[in-house]
Design a protein around this motif. Structure first.
Motif, PDB file in Angstrom:
ATOM      1  N   TYR A  92       0.799  -1.225   0.000  1.00  0.00           N
ATOM      2  CA  TYR A  92       0.000   0.000   0.000  1.00  0.00           C
ATOM      3  C   TYR A  92       0.829   1.271   0.000  1.00  0.00           C
ATOM      4  CZ  TYR A  92      -4.749  -1.834   0.491  1.00  0.00           C
ATOM      5  OH  TYR A  92      -5.960  -2.413   0.257  1.00  0.00           O
ATOM      6  N   SER A  93       2.057   1.203   0.541  1.00  0.00           N
ATOM      7  CA  SER A  93       2.865   2.424   0.649  1.00  0.00           C
ATOM      8  C   SER A  93       3.557   2.776  -0.662  1.00  0.00           C
ATOM      9  CB  SER A  93       3.911   2.265   1.751  1.00  0.00           C
ATOM     10  OG  SER A  93       4.783   1.183   1.457  1.00  0.00           O
ATOM     11  N   THR A  95       3.782   3.410  -4.829  1.00  0.00           N
ATOM     12  CA  THR A  95       2.919   3.913  -5.895  1.00  0.00           C
ATOM     13  C   THR A  95       2.636   2.787  -6.890  1.00  0.00           C
ATOM     14  OG1 THR A  95       4.721   4.571  -7.368  1.00  0.00           O
ATOM     15  CG2 THR A  95       4.008   6.175  -5.690  1.00  0.00           C
ATOM     16  N   ASP A 127      -2.908   8.310 -15.337  1.00  0.00           N
ATOM     17  CA  ASP A 127      -2.993   9.584 -14.621  1.00  0.00           C
ATOM     18  C   ASP A 127      -2.702   9.454 -13.130  1.00  0.00           C
ATOM     19  OD1 ASP A 127      -3.637  10.772 -16.997  1.00  0.00           O
ATOM     20  OD2 ASP A 127      -5.793  10.882 -16.598  1.00  0.00           O
ATOM     21  N   ILE A 128      -2.777   8.241 -12.603  1.00  0.00           N
ATOM     22  CA  ILE A 128      -2.557   8.056 -11.158  1.00  0.00           C
ATOM     23  C   ILE A 128      -1.363   7.138 -10.893  1.00  0.00           C
ATOM     24  CG2 ILE A 128      -4.943   8.520 -10.483  1.00  0.00           C
ATOM     25  CD1 ILE A 128      -5.383   5.478 -10.364  1.00  0.00           C
ATOM     26  N   ASP A 130       1.609   7.683 -10.161  1.00  0.00           N
ATOM     27  CA  ASP A 130       2.503   8.074  -9.074  1.00  0.00           C
ATOM     28  C   ASP A 130       1.779   8.229  -7.739  1.00  0.00           C
ATOM     29  OD1 ASP A 130       4.852   8.167 -10.685  1.00  0.00           O
ATOM     30  OD2 ASP A 130       4.150  10.066 -11.531  1.00  0.00           O
ATOM     31  N   GLU A 131       0.544   7.749  -7.691  1.00  0.00           N
ATOM     32  CA  GLU A 131      -0.217   7.760  -6.441  1.00  0.00           C
ATOM     33  C   GLU A 131       0.079   6.488  -5.643  1.00  0.00           C
ATOM     34  OE1 GLU A 131      -2.315   9.967  -5.091  1.00  0.00           O
ATOM     35  OE2 GLU A 131      -2.078  11.404  -6.734  1.00  0.00           O
ATOM     36  N   PRO A 132       0.105   6.571  -4.312  1.00  0.00           N
ATOM     37  CA  PRO A 132       0.278   5.350  -3.516  1.00  0.00           C
ATOM     38  C   PRO A 132      -0.960   4.466  -3.610  1.00  0.00           C
ATOM     39  CG  PRO A 132      -0.142   7.230  -2.084  1.00  0.00           C
ATOM     40  CD  PRO A 132       0.029   7.783  -3.466  1.00  0.00           C
ATOM     41  N   ARG A 134      -2.544   2.912  -1.440  1.00  0.00           N
ATOM     42  CA  ARG A 134      -3.529   3.082  -0.361  1.00  0.00           C
ATOM     43  C   ARG A 134      -4.629   4.076  -0.722  1.00  0.00           C
ATOM     44  NH1 ARG A 134       1.089   5.560   1.748  1.00  0.00           N
ATOM     45  NH2 ARG A 134       0.955   7.840   1.896  1.00  0.00           N
ATOM     46  N   ARG A 135      -4.403   4.917  -1.724  1.00  0.00           N
ATOM     47  CA  ARG A 135      -5.406   5.907  -2.125  1.00  0.00           C
ATOM     48  C   ARG A 135      -6.338   5.397  -3.224  1.00  0.00           C
ATOM     49  NH1 ARG A 135      -1.719  11.443  -2.506  1.00  0.00           N
ATOM     50  NH2 ARG A 135      -1.050  11.472  -0.309  1.00  0.00           N
ATOM     51  N   LEU A 136      -6.118   4.191  -3.684  1.00  0.00           N
ATOM     52  CA  LEU A 136      -6.901   3.678  -4.804  1.00  0.00           C
ATOM     53  C   LEU A 136      -8.235   3.104  -4.349  1.00  0.00           C
ATOM     54  CD1 LEU A 136      -4.214   1.778  -6.928  1.00  0.00           C
ATOM     55  CD2 LEU A 136      -4.801   4.209  -6.940  1.00  0.00           C
ATOM     56  N   GLN A 140      -9.699   0.219  -8.932  1.00  0.00           N
ATOM     57  CA  GLN A 140      -8.372   0.604  -9.411  1.00  0.00           C
ATOM     58  C   GLN A 140      -7.316  -0.406  -8.975  1.00  0.00           C
ATOM     59  OE1 GLN A 140      -8.424   4.508  -7.646  1.00  0.00           O
ATOM     60  NE2 GLN A 140      -8.896   5.527  -9.591  1.00  0.00           N
TER      61      GLN A 140
END
Length: 245
Positions: A92-93, A95, A127-128, A130-132, A134-136, A140
């Motif tokens: 989760y931590s 990306t 588009d996401i 580079d998101e971690p 845990r935010r998905l 996703q």
């Protein structure tokens, strides 16, 4: 035709004498999409985990590409297969890109960044990237798992309910993608799902499990004709209800 998966007399008994898989035998030929179907507790997940070498059978034999997945030669299998399930968590931590880089390293993927970009775009995740994790959303995360499963372009792909948390549009795109990959690359796929229409659309053959045993095997149409039903969903409900009596 080459048998990519060969299972003979497979049996798994857990503690307290719970029989999860009860002497099943089947094969999967190269290029087939085979669905493993059955109600909860039928033995689907246990069978899948044995094929992946995650749990050992009580008795019987398994061969993947002619090799025992529990032998010292299992490494030759692992580089040719992949797996995804919405019930298996990715770190989760990290990306999305970092997760895929880790697995690309494990599989020694050439031109890894190019491949990662291609897969993120394929599943609408660019588009996401580079998101971690845990935010998905759950959908996703499911798409990320599918991207991971295609990183090494496996010869044999194990999919456990791959569209369970996807919205209808993405689920349809995923089905079309799997059909295209199967046709263009000859990828062999073992597929579990509770979506009956999906099974009818995707699978060349279905193996119907109930209480750890195979009760029917054949093309969706062959199975429907055998049981005198018009839809797999009706047959599924009928067998599940009979199993509860």
């Amino acid at each position: 035709m080459e048998r990519v998966v060969q299972v003979e007399g497979l049996r798994k008994v857990f503690d307290a004498g719970v029989v999860a898989v009860d002497g099943i035998s089947f094969h999967i030929s190269r290029g087939e999409i085979v669905g493993l179907l059955g109600p909860n507790g039928a033995g689907k997940t246990t069978t899948l985990h044995i094929l992946l070498g995650l749990i050992t059978p009580t008795s019987g034999s398994v061969r993947i590409f002619g090799t025992d997945p529990f032998s010292r030669q299992r490494g030759s299998i692992l580089e040719r297969i992949n797996f995804t399930s919405p019930y298996v968590s990715l770190p989760y931590s990290l990306t999305l890109r970092e997760n895929l880089r880790v697995f690309a390293g494990l599989y020694n993927i050439r031109d890894a960044e190019e491949k990662i970009d291609e897969l993120l775009n394929m599943f609408g995740l660019s588009d996401i990237g580079d998101e971690p994790v845990r935010r998905l959303s759950s959908g996703q995360i499911t798409r990320l798992g599918l991207a991971k499963a295609l990183l090494n372009e496996p010869e044999l792909l194990f999919l456990d309910e791959p569209t369970a948390s996807l919205d209808p549009l993405m689920a349809e795109r995923t089905r079309r993608l799997l059909i295209d990959i199967n046709r263009s690359r000859g990828m062999t796929i073992l597929y579990t799902s509770h979506n009956m229409k999906e099974m009818e659309e995707l699978c060349h053959r279905i193996i119907f499990l109930n209480k750890g045993r195979i009760i029917a095997e054949g093309s969706p149409q062959e199975i429907l004709e055998r049981y005198g039903e018009e839809e797999l969903e009706r047959l599924f409900l009928r067998i599940a209800e009979e199993g509860e009596r």
